[in-house]
Write an enzyme that holds these catalytic residues in place. Structure first.
Site, short mmCIF file in Angstrom:
data_model
loop_
_atom_site.label_atom_id
_atom_site.label_comp_id
_atom_site.label_asym_id
_atom_site.label_seq_id
_atom_site.Cartn_x
_atom_site.Cartn_y
_atom_site.Cartn_z
N ASP A 38 0.81 -1.22 0.00
CA ASP A 38 0.00 0.00 0.00
C ASP A 38 0.85 1.27 0.00
O ASP A 38 2.02 1.27 0.39
CB ASP A 38 -0.88 0.04 1.26
CG ASP A 38 -2.05 -0.94 1.18
OD1 ASP A 38 -2.08 -1.78 0.27
OD2 ASP A 38 -2.93 -0.86 2.06
N ASP A 39 0.21 2.35 -0.41
CA ASP A 39 0.68 3.74 -0.21
C ASP A 39 1.71 4.24 -1.22
O ASP A 39 2.08 5.39 -1.19
CB ASP A 39 1.26 3.97 1.19
CG ASP A 39 0.19 4.01 2.28
OD1 ASP A 39 -0.91 3.46 2.05
OD2 ASP A 39 0.45 4.57 3.35
N HIS A 89 -6.16 3.21 -3.88
CA HIS A 89 -6.05 3.43 -2.42
C HIS A 89 -6.35 4.90 -2.09
O HIS A 89 -5.79 5.43 -1.15
CB HIS A 89 -4.65 3.01 -1.97
CG HIS A 89 -4.46 2.83 -0.49
ND1 HIS A 89 -5.40 2.24 0.32
CD2 HIS A 89 -3.43 3.16 0.33
CE1 HIS A 89 -4.95 2.22 1.57
NE2 HIS A 89 -3.77 2.79 1.61
N HIS A 93 -5.20 9.64 0.68
CA HIS A 93 -5.18 8.84 1.91
C HIS A 93 -5.92 9.43 3.11
O HIS A 93 -5.42 9.39 4.23
CB HIS A 93 -3.71 8.54 2.28
CG HIS A 93 -3.53 7.21 2.96
ND1 HIS A 93 -3.76 7.01 4.31
CD2 HIS A 93 -3.15 6.01 2.47
CE1 HIS A 93 -3.50 5.75 4.61
NE2 HIS A 93 -3.14 5.11 3.52
N TYR A 127 -6.23 3.32 5.81
CA TYR A 127 -6.28 2.89 7.22
C TYR A 127 -7.27 1.73 7.41
O TYR A 127 -7.58 1.36 8.54
CB TYR A 127 -6.67 4.03 8.17
CG TYR A 127 -5.92 5.31 7.91
CD1 TYR A 127 -4.59 5.44 8.30
CD2 TYR A 127 -6.52 6.38 7.25
CE1 TYR A 127 -3.88 6.60 8.04
CE2 TYR A 127 -5.83 7.54 6.98
CZ TYR A 127 -4.51 7.65 7.37
OH TYR A 127 -3.81 8.79 7.11
N HIS A 180 3.62 -2.33 3.19
CA HIS A 180 3.67 -0.96 2.66
C HIS A 180 5.00 -0.74 1.95
O HIS A 180 6.05 -0.90 2.58
CB HIS A 180 3.54 0.07 3.78
CG HIS A 180 2.19 0.09 4.42
ND1 HIS A 180 1.81 -0.84 5.36
CD2 HIS A 180 1.13 0.90 4.24
CE1 HIS A 180 0.56 -0.58 5.73
NE2 HIS A 180 0.12 0.46 5.08
ZN LIG Z 1 -2.54 3.21 3.28
#
Ligand SMILES: [Zn+2]
Length: 257
Positions: A38-39, A89, A93, A127, A180
């Protein structure tokens, strides 16, 4: 309002899970799992992760943040060209339960634009915060919501051995595992370092590549029966306020679209 949402969720249990359920893993006897990152994309760590995955012939899924993807379109393209799946995603965020429906849909659409044409219709809430209304927004836009059933806890400063041990003890056939390759918003500076995560992934793949298939989420979903939950995770305001670069007031997320 929260109580009302919880009560509504409980009532939804009479409605088939395939409509509202959030996919956490797949029920299968096949030795296969999905690593998800992720991210990102991150200009330093994502290319290194792609090299590690390639060395082990492993495929993975990247749930990218639109703002980062827009900054690094070459990395979106490179990950997709290597056979990895690209998921949505959000744009920057935020915790979706804090937004209006219009803002949530704008977040998903703006990210979709940044990761097009490589993306699949899969979404992971930032999250993993989700309420009924945010779940419905994803459904409305045609996305499957994918969370996980094993986490690396790599947003803290655990070392590679700890991360690997945690995943080994939690992983089973059909698991969807959360890592991540970047931290779009982070707490203390020492958490940013992705070296332990990279090392842990390398060790995992070294040890397991022969007996376990590492595949993308869409591929894993075809290996058995996707398992769904009425996933409800409330926003933790204290966590958000502890993140660096966070706004003085958590409701003041940047607006897009
Ligand atoms: Zn995230």
């Amino acid at each position: 309002m929260t109580e009302l949402l919880r009560a509504t969720y409980r009532r939804l249990k009479s409605i088939p899970l395939f409509v509202f359920g959030t996919i956490t893993h797949v029920s299968t006897s096949k030795p296969a799992v999905a690593l998800t990152f992720d991210d990102g994309p991150d200009p330093v760590f994502t290319p290194r992760l792609l090299d590690i995955l390639q060395q082990h012939h492993a495929k993975a899924t990247f749930f990218m943040v639109g703002q980062a993807a827009e900054r690094h379109p070459d990395l979106v393209k490179k990950a997709a060209a290597a056979g990895h799946a690209i998921g949505n995603h959000s744009w920057d965020h935020p915790s979706f339960p804090l937004l209006t429906g219009h803002e949530r849909r704008a977040q998903i659409r703006a990210c979709a634009k940044a990761i097009a044409p490589y993306a699949q219709q899969i979404f992971r809430p930032p999250y993993a915060d989700q309420n009924l209304l945010s779940r419905l927004d994803a459904l409305w836009l045609g996305y499957q919501v994918i969370t996980y059933n094993a986490t690396a806890m790599d947003w803290l400063d655990h070392d590679a051995d700890w991360i690997k041990g945690r995943i080994m003890s939690r992983m089973q056939n059909g698991s969807i595992i959360l890592f991540h390759d970047s931290l779009f918003r982070h707490g203390e500076d020492r958490y940013v370092d992705r070296e332990p995560m990279l090392k842990a992934v390398d060790m995992l793949l070294n040890e397991l590549s022969g007996r376990l298939s590492f595949m993308t989420v869409p591929e894993l979903l075809r290996q058995g029966r996707p398992q769904r939950q009425y996933w409800h995770k409330q926003t933790d305001i204290d966590v958000l306020n502890g993140l660096k670069g966070q706004y003085g007031e958590v409701r003041r997320y940047s607006k897009v679209g």
